[in-house]
Motif scaffolding. Structure first.
Motif: not given
Length: 225
Positions: A195-216
């Protein structure tokens, strides 16, 4: 046109997604029967191997990956068909949905039996849908040389084209991002749980979602809409 278009923070966000691709493909290829959830070119070749009975490749997992990737791409294509939607919002919504799918996959890996065939196919299907949606939306974003899921044309262009140093740097960065994700994914699998790489990937996706929303939401976001 896309070469001179202002892409704002999108290149950096797509490089992060490319790292995420390496993470999820590390899990699928190394633990789920030599199948990719993002790289469909490899799966088509693997399906040929499976039909031939060579290489110990699972034809069922390969078909599930291709089918679910296509379903995700279909949904992502419909979601990205509205030309008036800001590209930051488009990316944020897509990454948020992907995060949920990958997180559910991580939960399956952590709490279900990953050796059961049904669990394995579910762990292929969910991230394949996520990667299909990502691929479709990234096509809509139209940032050159940052496809996030496949590098064949990027690598060919790096050596074949006479381009500016900026373009070369973007291509090299894309290749290194995928390699980094695969490296980290392999290390996490080697020294940790599935599960470890999947949690890491989920964290990357969450970070991108939050960042993209804030920047737009910023006043300057109109320049890369």
């Amino acid at each position: 046109m896309t070469g001179s278009r202002d892409h704002g923070p999108l290149p950096g966000l797509l490089l992060a997604l490319t790292i995420g691709t390496g993470l999820v493909d590390a899990v699928s290829y190394l633990t789920l029967g030599h199948v990719f959830v993002a790289n469909m070119t490899g799966n088509i070749v693997f399906f040929g191997f499976a039909v031939a009975g060579a290489g110990g490749v699972s034809w069922s997992a390969t078909l599930v990956a291709v089918g679910c990737f296509g379903a995700g791409a279909f949904v992502g294509g419909r979601h990205g068909s509205t030309r008036t939607t800001h590209r930051g919002r488009l990316l944020a919504v897509t990454c948020g949905a992907q995060c949920v799918l990958v997180a559910v996959t991580a939960l399956l890996a952590a709490f279900a039996d990953p050796t059961r065939r049904g669990t394995q196919l579910a762990m292929v299907a969910l991230p394949a849908v996520a990667m299909g949606a990502q691929n479709a939306v990234v096509r809509r974003l139209a940032v050159p040389d940052l496809t996030t899921t496949v590098l064949t044309l990027t690598a060919a262009g790096l050596f074949a084209d006479r381009t500016s140093n900026q373009v070369r740097l973007r291509r090299v960065a894309s290749i290194l991002a995928m390699m980094t994700g695969a490296l980290v994914g392999g290390l996490l699998l080697r020294h940790g749980r599935i599960a470890a790489p999947l949690w890491a990937a989920a964290a990357v996706l969450a970070g991108c979602a939050v960042t993209a929303d804030r920047l737009r939401r910023r006043d300057t976001a109109e320049s890369w809409s």
